[in-house]
Design a protein around this motif. Structure first.
Motif, mmCIF file in Angstrom:
data_model
loop_
_atom_site.group_PDB
_atom_site.id
_atom_site.type_symbol
_atom_site.label_atom_id
_atom_site.label_comp_id
_atom_site.label_asym_id
_atom_site.label_seq_id
_atom_site.Cartn_x
_atom_site.Cartn_y
_atom_site.Cartn_z
ATOM 1 N N VAL A 13 0.836 -1.209 0.000
ATOM 2 C CA VAL A 13 0.000 0.000 0.000
ATOM 3 C C VAL A 13 0.869 1.256 0.000
ATOM 4 N N ASN A 14 1.896 1.261 0.844
ATOM 5 C CA ASN A 14 2.764 2.443 0.956
ATOM 6 C C ASN A 14 3.586 2.667 -0.307
ATOM 7 N N LEU A 15 4.085 1.588 -0.881
ATOM 8 C CA LEU A 15 4.888 1.726 -2.098
ATOM 9 C C LEU A 15 4.023 2.212 -3.255
ATOM 10 N N ALA A 16 2.808 1.707 -3.332
ATOM 11 C CA ALA A 16 1.893 2.169 -4.379
ATOM 12 C C ALA A 16 1.582 3.649 -4.206
ATOM 13 N N LYS A 17 1.399 4.069 -2.965
ATOM 14 C CA LYS A 17 1.127 5.490 -2.684
ATOM 15 C C LYS A 17 2.259 6.373 -3.181
ATOM 16 N N GLN A 18 3.480 5.905 -2.969
ATOM 17 C CA GLN A 18 4.637 6.670 -3.431
ATOM 18 C C GLN A 18 4.650 6.797 -4.954
ATOM 19 N N VAL A 41 6.524 -20.431 -11.716
ATOM 20 C CA VAL A 41 6.792 -19.236 -12.518
ATOM 21 C C VAL A 41 5.679 -18.210 -12.278
ATOM 22 N N TYR A 42 6.057 -17.080 -11.713
ATOM 23 C CA TYR A 42 5.103 -16.004 -11.429
ATOM 24 C C TYR A 42 5.123 -14.996 -12.577
ATOM 25 N N VAL A 43 3.945 -14.629 -13.045
ATOM 26 C CA VAL A 43 3.820 -13.667 -14.135
ATOM 27 C C VAL A 43 3.004 -12.481 -13.650
ATOM 28 N N VAL A 44 3.564 -11.285 -13.804
ATOM 29 C CA VAL A 44 2.879 -10.039 -13.458
ATOM 30 C C VAL A 44 3.020 -9.128 -14.674
ATOM 31 N N GLY A 45 2.021 -9.151 -15.556
ATOM 32 C CA GLY A 45 2.169 -8.418 -16.807
ATOM 33 C C GLY A 45 3.327 -8.998 -17.595
ATOM 34 N N LYS A 46 4.315 -8.172 -17.880
ATOM 35 C CA LYS A 46 5.472 -8.623 -18.651
ATOM 36 C C LYS A 46 6.621 -9.110 -17.764
ATOM 37 N N VAL A 103 4.479 -28.193 -18.470
ATOM 38 C CA VAL A 103 3.598 -27.306 -17.706
ATOM 39 C C VAL A 103 2.509 -28.178 -17.107
ATOM 40 N N ILE A 104 2.387 -28.199 -15.786
ATOM 41 C CA ILE A 104 1.439 -29.110 -15.144
ATOM 42 C C ILE A 104 0.271 -28.401 -14.475
ATOM 43 N N ASP A 105 0.360 -27.094 -14.293
ATOM 44 C CA ASP A 105 -0.722 -26.385 -13.608
ATOM 45 C C ASP A 105 -0.608 -24.891 -13.892
ATOM 46 N N ILE A 106 -1.757 -24.208 -13.968
ATOM 47 C CA ILE A 106 -1.791 -22.755 -14.155
ATOM 48 C C ILE A 106 -2.820 -22.194 -13.182
ATOM 49 N N ASN A 107 -2.466 -21.149 -12.466
ATOM 50 C CA ASN A 107 -3.361 -20.550 -11.466
ATOM 51 C C ASN A 107 -3.501 -19.057 -11.695
ATOM 52 N N TYR A 108 -4.712 -18.561 -11.507
ATOM 53 C CA TYR A 108 -4.934 -17.120 -11.620
ATOM 54 C C TYR A 108 -4.651 -16.431 -10.288
ATOM 55 N N PHE A 109 -3.992 -15.262 -10.359
ATOM 56 C CA PHE A 109 -3.755 -14.391 -9.194
ATOM 57 C C PHE A 109 -3.243 -15.202 -8.005
ATOM 58 N N PRO A 110 -2.048 -15.778 -8.118
ATOM 59 C CA PRO A 110 -1.500 -16.645 -7.074
ATOM 60 C C PRO A 110 -1.020 -15.848 -5.861
ATOM 61 N N GLY A 111 -0.391 -16.558 -4.933
ATOM 62 C CA GLY A 111 0.110 -15.915 -3.718
ATOM 63 C C GLY A 111 1.404 -15.164 -3.976
ATOM 64 N N TYR A 112 1.269 -13.953 -4.499
ATOM 65 C CA TYR A 112 2.460 -13.168 -4.861
ATOM 66 C C TYR A 112 3.302 -12.770 -3.648
ATOM 67 N N ALA A 113 2.693 -12.722 -2.479
ATOM 68 C CA ALA A 113 3.449 -12.317 -1.291
ATOM 69 C C ALA A 113 4.589 -13.288 -0.993
ATOM 70 N N TYR A 116 7.832 -8.697 -3.923
ATOM 71 C CA TYR A 116 6.612 -8.621 -4.724
ATOM 72 C C TYR A 116 6.023 -7.220 -4.754
ATOM 73 N N GLU A 117 6.262 -6.435 -3.673
ATOM 74 C CA GLU A 117 5.675 -5.092 -3.597
ATOM 75 C C GLU A 117 6.125 -4.206 -4.756
ATOM 76 N N SER A 118 7.425 -4.194 -5.032
ATOM 77 C CA SER A 118 7.926 -3.331 -6.097
ATOM 78 C C SER A 118 7.482 -3.827 -7.465
ATOM 79 N N VAL A 119 7.396 -5.150 -7.619
ATOM 80 C CA VAL A 119 6.949 -5.719 -8.894
ATOM 81 C C VAL A 119 5.498 -5.320 -9.174
ATOM 82 N N LEU A 120 4.635 -5.443 -8.166
ATOM 83 C CA LEU A 120 3.218 -5.111 -8.361
ATOM 84 C C LEU A 120 3.016 -3.610 -8.501
ATOM 85 N N ALA A 121 3.763 -2.813 -7.726
ATOM 86 C CA ALA A 121 3.629 -1.357 -7.831
ATOM 87 C C ALA A 121 4.034 -0.888 -9.227
#
Length: 352
Positions: free
Chosen positions: A29-34, A191-196, A288-298, A303-308
């Motif tokens: 939250v704080n990093l996004a605010k910045q 493998v975590y994907v956040v946009g690109k 590839v054995i499994d694909i999940n939407y919106f996984p546990g990015y924490a 992860y904060e800087s990647v998502l921000a």
């Protein structure tokens, strides 16, 4: 001289409580605010259209009622971004269609030193066919992994078994997916994907099962039991030290990135992860054995800087918005005449 104010953006998030606690941390939250982005909780007890307006709606909720709320919100706020569209997410709720998407990116050129694909699998709908190996065993042999067809994130959908013989099907419910078990050195690559952005990490997995060991096994074991399968033969700490050895080397990043990019475009999703294993027999073959939407990015370091960064890119149109094209928008909102008007032309979409 008047001070020039930088535009602030707002992202409304609609997540289940457990997801909120893990993902919406103070550090994010704080990093996004910045970065000029305010993360605002959406009150799911109130109509979405009466809240905001938000520049972006970030969600992981399902069902027809929520889908209708998103439809109405986009009619009233046509410039808003939705991450992600329910129809795209729904594909990942079926373990067959989930991995079928990998075949859609087969035209991708494999890495010069490695190739990729999916394990052999079949869906069985009738309980009596589970006992009839001829009905499902084409291309498959024991052991097989049994997974519920529906992958909706519920505890039930995570109940998986390793089947060693027909006796293992006794208490199995259908529909179920039978997937070949591939020895992979006890290591899985998440493998975590956040946009690109693409991040590959290494995790413990199920131990290999030799032909000799298979001869001594029958019935089935849950995944939680399998971790103790060879406890008499090895010490876990000692065994998993191999994860730091050459035997557990990371996959070629060029291959992982190509798969991630292909999946992102084929599925039209911004946030997901996929699990990859290395076939120990082939050595340079990855599945590839499994694909999940919106996984546990924490769980992902930093992860904060990647998502921000991702939020900023999306809101400033730096992130590829080809998924949010007019065709996709109209598919979601139907033919609503405008804000507040009754929806009489929306397509009849089933709940996720």
């Amino acid at each position: 001289m008047a001070e020039i104010k930088t535009k602030r953006f707002s992202i409304g998030y609609a997540l289940l409580l457990k997801k909120q606690k893990s993902f919406i941390q103070e550090s994010l939250v704080n990093l996004a605010k910045q970065r000029g982005i305010d993360l605002i909780k959406i009150d799911t007890d109130k109509p979405l259209v009466d809240q905001g307006p938000f520049d972006c709606v970030l969600h992981k909720l399902y069902g027809e009622e929520w889908r209708k709320q998103l439809q109405e919100y986009l009619v009233c706020n046509p410039s808003a971004i939705v991450i992600d569209f329910p129809d795209a997410i729904e594909r990942l709720h079926n373990r067959i269609s989930m991995l079928d998407v990998v075949s859609e990116i087969e035209e991708l050129k494999d890495d010069e030193t490695a190739s990729f694909g999916v394990p052999k699998q079949v869906v069985v709908y009738e309980p009596e066919k589970l006992k009839d190996a001829k009905a499902w065993s084409e291309g498959l042999k024991f052991p097989v992994i049994a997974k519920p067809l529906v992958a909706d994130g519920s505890a039930k959908s995570h109940k998986m078994l390793l089947i060693f013989s027909t006796e293992g099907f006794d208490e199995l419910k259908t529909p179920t997916v039978l997937q070949e078990f591939v020895n992979h050195g006890g290591v899985i690559f998440k493998v975590y994907v956040v946009g690109k952005y693409v991040k590959c990490v290494k995790r413990k997995s199920l131990p290999d099962i030799t032909e000799e060991k298979l001869d001594r096994l029958s019935g089935s074991l849950s995944f939680s039991q399998i971790s103790n399968l060879t406890s008499d033969e090895r010490n876990d700490d000692k065994y998993y030290k191999m994860m730091d050895s050459e035997d557990a080397a990371m996959p070629p990043m060029s291959l992982i990135t190509n798969i991630a990019c292909g999946l992102r475009k084929a599925m039209k999703l911004h946030l997901f992860n996929f699990d990859v294993i290395r076939d120990t027999k082939a050595g340079n073959r990855y599945l590839v054995i499994d694909i999940n939407y919106f996984p546990g990015y924490a769980k992902m370091p930093g992860y904060e800087s990647v998502l921000a960064d991702f939020f900023w890119d999306v809101l400033n149109k730096k992130e590829d918005q080809s998924f949010n094209c007019e065709k996709e928008l109209m598919k979601l909102v139907g033919n609503n005449g405008g804000c507040g008007e009754e929806d009489t032309g929306s397509p009849n979409v089933s709940s996720a």
